[in-house]
Design a protein around this motif. Structure first.
Motif, mmCIF file in Angstrom:
data_model
loop_
_atom_site.group_PDB
_atom_site.id
_atom_site.type_symbol
_atom_site.label_atom_id
_atom_site.label_comp_id
_atom_site.label_asym_id
_atom_site.label_seq_id
_atom_site.Cartn_x
_atom_site.Cartn_y
_atom_site.Cartn_z
ATOM 1 N N GLU A 98 48.298 49.554 43.067
ATOM 2 C CA GLU A 98 48.574 48.166 42.726
ATOM 3 C C GLU A 98 47.304 47.476 42.249
ATOM 4 O OE1 GLU A 98 51.467 45.792 45.350
ATOM 5 O OE2 GLU A 98 50.582 47.336 46.639
ATOM 6 N N LYS A 99 47.478 46.629 41.263
ATOM 7 C CA LYS A 99 46.329 45.905 40.725
ATOM 8 C C LYS A 99 46.607 44.409 40.735
ATOM 9 C CE LYS A 99 44.861 49.469 37.393
ATOM 10 N NZ LYS A 99 43.821 50.114 38.120
ATOM 11 N N ILE A 100 45.518 43.656 40.690
ATOM 12 C CA ILE A 100 45.659 42.202 40.573
ATOM 13 C C ILE A 100 46.115 41.852 39.150
ATOM 14 C CG2 ILE A 100 44.343 40.034 40.459
ATOM 15 C CD1 ILE A 100 44.720 40.790 43.285
ATOM 16 N N LEU A 101 47.147 41.037 39.045
ATOM 17 C CA LEU A 101 47.650 40.588 37.752
ATOM 18 C C LEU A 101 47.294 39.117 37.580
ATOM 19 C CD1 LEU A 101 51.233 42.077 38.169
ATOM 20 C CD2 LEU A 101 49.225 43.174 37.152
ATOM 21 N N LEU A 102 47.337 38.664 36.338
ATOM 22 C CA LEU A 102 47.089 37.240 36.091
ATOM 23 C C LEU A 102 48.028 36.375 36.918
ATOM 24 C CD1 LEU A 102 46.392 36.799 32.270
ATOM 25 C CD2 LEU A 102 44.870 36.256 34.184
ATOM 26 N N ALA A 103 49.254 36.883 37.102
ATOM 27 C CA ALA A 103 50.265 36.127 37.849
ATOM 28 C C ALA A 103 49.859 35.874 39.299
ATOM 29 C CB ALA A 103 51.595 36.860 37.795
ATOM 30 N N HIS A 104 48.958 36.715 39.821
ATOM 31 C CA HIS A 104 48.496 36.504 41.197
ATOM 32 C C HIS A 104 47.742 35.187 41.348
ATOM 33 C CE1 HIS A 104 49.030 40.939 42.103
ATOM 34 N NE2 HIS A 104 49.548 40.350 43.165
ATOM 35 N N LYS A 124 41.342 32.413 42.253
ATOM 36 C CA LYS A 124 41.667 32.313 40.831
ATOM 37 C C LYS A 124 41.640 33.720 40.243
ATOM 38 C CE LYS A 124 41.509 27.700 40.103
ATOM 39 N NZ LYS A 124 41.517 27.319 41.521
ATOM 40 N N VAL A 125 42.505 33.958 39.265
ATOM 41 C CA VAL A 125 42.465 35.227 38.542
ATOM 42 C C VAL A 125 42.169 34.900 37.082
ATOM 43 C CG1 VAL A 125 43.738 37.303 37.886
ATOM 44 C CG2 VAL A 125 44.149 36.239 40.117
ATOM 45 N N VAL A 126 41.201 35.621 36.502
ATOM 46 C CA VAL A 126 40.864 35.370 35.095
ATOM 47 C C VAL A 126 41.137 36.628 34.270
ATOM 48 C CG1 VAL A 126 39.116 33.639 35.651
ATOM 49 C CG2 VAL A 126 38.433 36.032 35.407
ATOM 50 N N ASN A 127 41.277 36.442 32.959
ATOM 51 C CA ASN A 127 41.572 37.572 32.070
ATOM 52 C C ASN A 127 40.515 38.661 32.178
ATOM 53 O OD1 ASN A 127 42.722 35.020 30.719
ATOM 54 N ND2 ASN A 127 43.786 36.686 29.705
ATOM 55 N N ARG A 128 40.957 39.865 31.900
ATOM 56 C CA ARG A 128 40.035 40.997 31.862
ATOM 57 C C ARG A 128 38.835 40.674 30.964
ATOM 58 N NH1 ARG A 128 40.423 46.413 33.156
ATOM 59 N NH2 ARG A 128 42.565 46.413 33.882
ATOM 60 N N GLY A 129 37.653 40.987 31.454
ATOM 61 C CA GLY A 129 36.448 40.741 30.656
ATOM 62 C C GLY A 129 35.842 39.359 30.878
ATOM 63 N N LYS A 130 36.577 38.472 31.569
ATOM 64 C CA LYS A 130 36.042 37.127 31.793
ATOM 65 C C LYS A 130 35.280 37.033 33.113
ATOM 66 C CE LYS A 130 37.823 35.517 28.012
ATOM 67 N NZ LYS A 130 36.948 35.421 26.851
ATOM 68 N N ALA A 131 35.383 38.068 33.927
ATOM 69 C CA ALA A 131 34.573 38.157 35.144
ATOM 70 C C ALA A 131 34.295 39.641 35.352
ATOM 71 C CB ALA A 131 35.323 37.588 36.342
ATOM 72 N N LEU A 133 37.517 32.945 45.692
ATOM 73 C CA LEU A 133 37.482 34.220 44.974
ATOM 74 C C LEU A 133 37.808 33.986 43.501
ATOM 75 C CD1 LEU A 133 39.717 36.287 47.432
ATOM 76 C CD2 LEU A 133 37.230 36.071 47.477
ATOM 77 N N ILE A 134 37.003 34.556 42.617
ATOM 78 C CA ILE A 134 37.365 34.603 41.195
ATOM 79 C C ILE A 134 37.551 36.079 40.874
ATOM 80 C CG2 ILE A 134 36.607 34.141 38.837
ATOM 81 C CD1 ILE A 134 35.091 31.710 39.974
ATOM 82 N N ILE A 135 38.788 36.449 40.615
ATOM 83 C CA ILE A 135 39.125 37.865 40.491
ATOM 84 C C ILE A 135 39.422 38.192 39.037
ATOM 85 C CG2 ILE A 135 40.637 39.697 41.340
ATOM 86 C CD1 ILE A 135 41.466 37.817 43.621
ATOM 87 N N GLU A 136 38.853 39.299 38.571
ATOM 88 C CA GLU A 136 39.174 39.746 37.213
ATOM 89 C C GLU A 136 40.506 40.488 37.272
ATOM 90 O OE1 GLU A 136 37.115 42.370 33.601
ATOM 91 O OE2 GLU A 136 36.775 42.926 35.675
#
Lengths: 363, 334
Positions: free
Chosen positions: B3-9, B128-135, B93-96
């Motif tokens: 399982e991975k963190i999605l933007l929806a998280h 917060k979850v940010v787009n891939r590459g933004k963190a 938390l700021i999660i990619e």
């Protein structure tokens, strides 16, 4: 830690210092060629332990520092070519060329990567078959064998996208050039330990014979350096200059034959431009014709605007040993490690950086 | 597939609720956090210390610790340097996008264990979850509040001539551990990060002496920066002895190899103290009695001369200046 602690022993250092003070009666004007020695001397405060008869001058033994602006400019121009990946050692990224630095080039989009060894550059080339990877090779004879091995490896693997911008320089011709200039009337040289481990002591014989200059190969710990100074002072006092090795645990008189063999297979000598000294015949290495397809300057011919020197920068004189960094008006005022005007303030082996970081007590 | 963190998280949807309620809250739970209001509410009175720090370490797991432990220790230690007893922390938390859920669980587990070890509570937080590459996988911010006891007055500007300088243990371990993992360097003597909460050690020191003038944890920029800051802030000179500064063999070896100076390498579980001379022995003994201070040593003293400068007596008996670190610390090239 074994092999380190014994060479930093306070008692031993003091004994050597008092021995030097006891035997030194005539002026001993010594140059440490190697930037590694300059840093060790400053970091350990070795000058403070020497009698006034012994004067130490720092030489041109910092590979980044002696790289001419024109060569730095060429590297920066290469980094601006679309699609190219530039790989290089850390110090090169911050060193100012005539108009820019690789660091600035990276900030405006150039793909410039710091590597710890040319092997990392090879790895990047393997991992990016669609892109061309250039390794900017600065260094002396210590670095040359690793470059030669990597080029052979790339050849064996048939890597089509790996290139070397070869700026490797040779130590003995520069030493000879300084002696010929005769600006500082040296009578002793602390010869570079690691370079000599590769090339052996034979190249220094003529300095002792023809110039009457004492030569001792030294290691990089404080006790190593003090021992070399003691041996140099003894030679100068006895009036019998010759080549000796103080760094016996690292250096054999014949050098490293295997390394020399692989260097000979890949490189041939060429004239090279040295900052502060100028063009010295047969003082650089270039790839032999059989490996020329790895030569970045052949693969990517670029127009480079004429080089210019930063106003007021006296790196050239620092590298020739005729002034000390604090003698430069820019030192510590305009030129600092954060805003270096010249390369000697950038490189971890640069005299100006060493004086900036570790000096200051006597300034 | 794991399982991975999605933007929806991070979108405020059911998934974000699940993340908070299934992973974060159960692990970190305490009565204040469990209220799950937008602000943590608790009574507190007295002189307070308040601090914040962000953690962006790469890689997020390294020998001896991880970003979660680091985020708790960093803030706990910053509070401790004021002499405060750390009490409450926030955790943001700021999660990619794409971070493995298991990695997040490991980090949160580590936050919980470290907070428990330090005796602090995580009372509020944010995700917060940010787009891939933004963190870079995971960034953490923590802020913390602590209570300062009556009579305690500690500051980097209180160092006085005559004070003794005490260091709680070997330097450079965190920086070398992270660098060796990041660059894939393996050393014969493995180096493990010293990342640790030092509040209990500091509490012991404060019990042992009312004359601790300054405390600081030598993180980025290492011991050299901390001592230079003391000297500049307090307008004093500091003289240290190279031979008395503890350095683990693995750190020394790595520094020799890479051409680095341990004085400038980051620590995450060390404390430097400036203490009135008459109390130095008692403070040193109290530090040595704590598990994170067994190697504590008296490394130097403060003088009225050389104002604003740190001078080091080298092993061979000469002296040199220890300056603030200049620019990036880069490996040597030959």
């Amino acid at each position: 830690m074994r092999f380190i602690d014994e060479y930093r022993d306070a008692g031993l250092a003091r004994k050597l210092a008092s021995r030097i003070a006891a035997i030194s009666t005539r002026p001993a004007r010594l140059m440490e060629f190697c930037g590694g020695h300059t840093v060790a001397i400053m970091r350990n405060g070795i000058r403070q332990l020497l009698p006034p008869t012994v004067e130490m001058f720092s030489g041109p033994g910092c590979p980044v520092c002696v790289t001419a602006n024109a060569d730095i400019d060429r590297s920066i121009t290469l980094a601006g070519l679309p699609g190219l990946i530039i790989t290089t050692f850390g110090d090169m990224v911050r060193v100012p060329g005539s108009y820019a630095t690789l660091q600035k080039c990276r900030a405006s989009g150039g793909d410039i990567r710091i590597v710890y060894s040319i092997q990392d550059a090879l790895q990047i080339a393997r991992g990016n078959p669609g892109r061309q990877v250039v390794f900017i090779a600065v260094g002396f004879e210590t670095t040359a064998p690793t470059i030669a091995m990597a080029v052979k490896q790339a050849d064996r693997e048939g890597l089509q996208n790996f290139f070397v911008h070869c700026l490797i320089k040779m130590t003995p011709p520069a030493m000879k050039a300084l002696l010929d200039l005769g600006e500082i009337m040296l009578n002793g040289i602390i010869c570079p330990g690691h370079v000599t481990a590769i090339i052996g002591t034979q190249p220094y014989e003529s300095y002792a014979r023809d110039y009457g200059v004492a030569c001792v190969v030294a290691g990089f710990e404080p006790v190593d350096i003090l021992q070399a100074v003691a041996m140099l002072v003894e030679q100068i006092e006895s009036g019998r200059p010759r080549v000796e090795i103080a760094y016996t645990r690292g250096v054999r008189p014949e050098g490293n034959l295997k390394a020399l063999e692989v260097m000979d297979e890949v490189f041939e000598t060429t004239d090279a431009e040295w900052r502060g000294i100028g063009r010295i015949p047969c003082s650089g290495y270039k790839l032999k014709d059989s490996f020329v397809r790895f030569d970045a300057s052949a693969a990517f011919p670029v127009e480079v605007p004429p080089a210019r020197e930063a106003a007021g920068c006296r790196c050239g004189e620092v590298l020739r040993g005729i002034i000390r960094p604090p003698d430069c008006r820019l030192f510590r005022k305009v030129c600092t490690p954060e805003n270096p005007v010249g390369p000697c303030m950038v490189s971890s082996e640069g005299s100006c950086a060493a004086y900036y970081q570790y000096g200051g007590i006597d300034e | 597939m794991s399982e991975k963190i999605l933007l929806a998280h991070g979108s405020g949807s059911k998934l974000s609720h699940d993340l908070v309620e299934k992973i974060l809250v159960p692990s970190l739970t305490n009565p204040i956090l469990a209220q799950l209001d937008d602000a943590a509410v608790f009574p507190l009175s007295g002189r307070l210390a308040f601090t914040t720090d962000s953690y962006v370490v790469n890689p997020i797991f390294f020998p001896g610790g991880d970003i979660g432990r680091l985020a708790v220790c960093g803030t706990v230690n910053d509070l401790s340097t004021s002499g405060a007893r750390p009490l409450y922390l926030s955790l943001a938390l700021i999660i990619e996008e794409g971070l493995e859920l298991d990695d997040l669980r490991r980090v949160i587990e580590s936050v919980r264990n470290t907070a428990a070890e330090a005796g602090v509570q995580i009372v509020t937080g944010d995700t917060k979850v940010v787009n891939r590459g933004k963190a870079d996988r995971l960034f953490i911010n923590t802020a913390g509040i602590g209570l300062i006891q009556e009579g305690v007055d500690i500051s980097g500007s209180h160092v006085r001539p005559g004070d003794k300088i005490i260091l709680s243990g070997g330097i450079g371990e965190h920086g070398i551990a992270v660098m060796s993992r990041r660059e894939g360097l393996e050393f014969k003597v493995p180096v493990v990060s010293d990342c640790a909460p030092l509040n209990r050690m500091v509490a012991g020191m404060l019990k042992a002496s009312n004359n601790i003038h300054s405390l600081r944890d030598p993180t980025r920029g290492g011991l050299a920066s901390t001592l230079s800051e003391f000297a500049l802030q307090s307008g004093v000179g500091i003289i240290i002895e190279e031979g008395k500064i503890p350095v683990h063999d693995g750190v020394r070896g790595a520094c020799e190899l890479l051409g680095l100076d341990p004085l400038y390498i980051a620590n995450e579980g060390k404390m430097v103290a400036a203490v009135a001379p008459e109390d130095a022995v008692a403070v040193l003994a109290s530090m040595q009695g704590n598990r994170y201070g067994t190697q504590a040593a008296l490394i130097g003293e403060v003088t009225a001369e050389h104002k604003g400068r740190v001078i080091m007596k080298t092993r061979i008996g000469a002296s040199r200046i220890v300056d603030l670190p200049a620019g990036e610390i880069l490996p040597r090239i030959c």
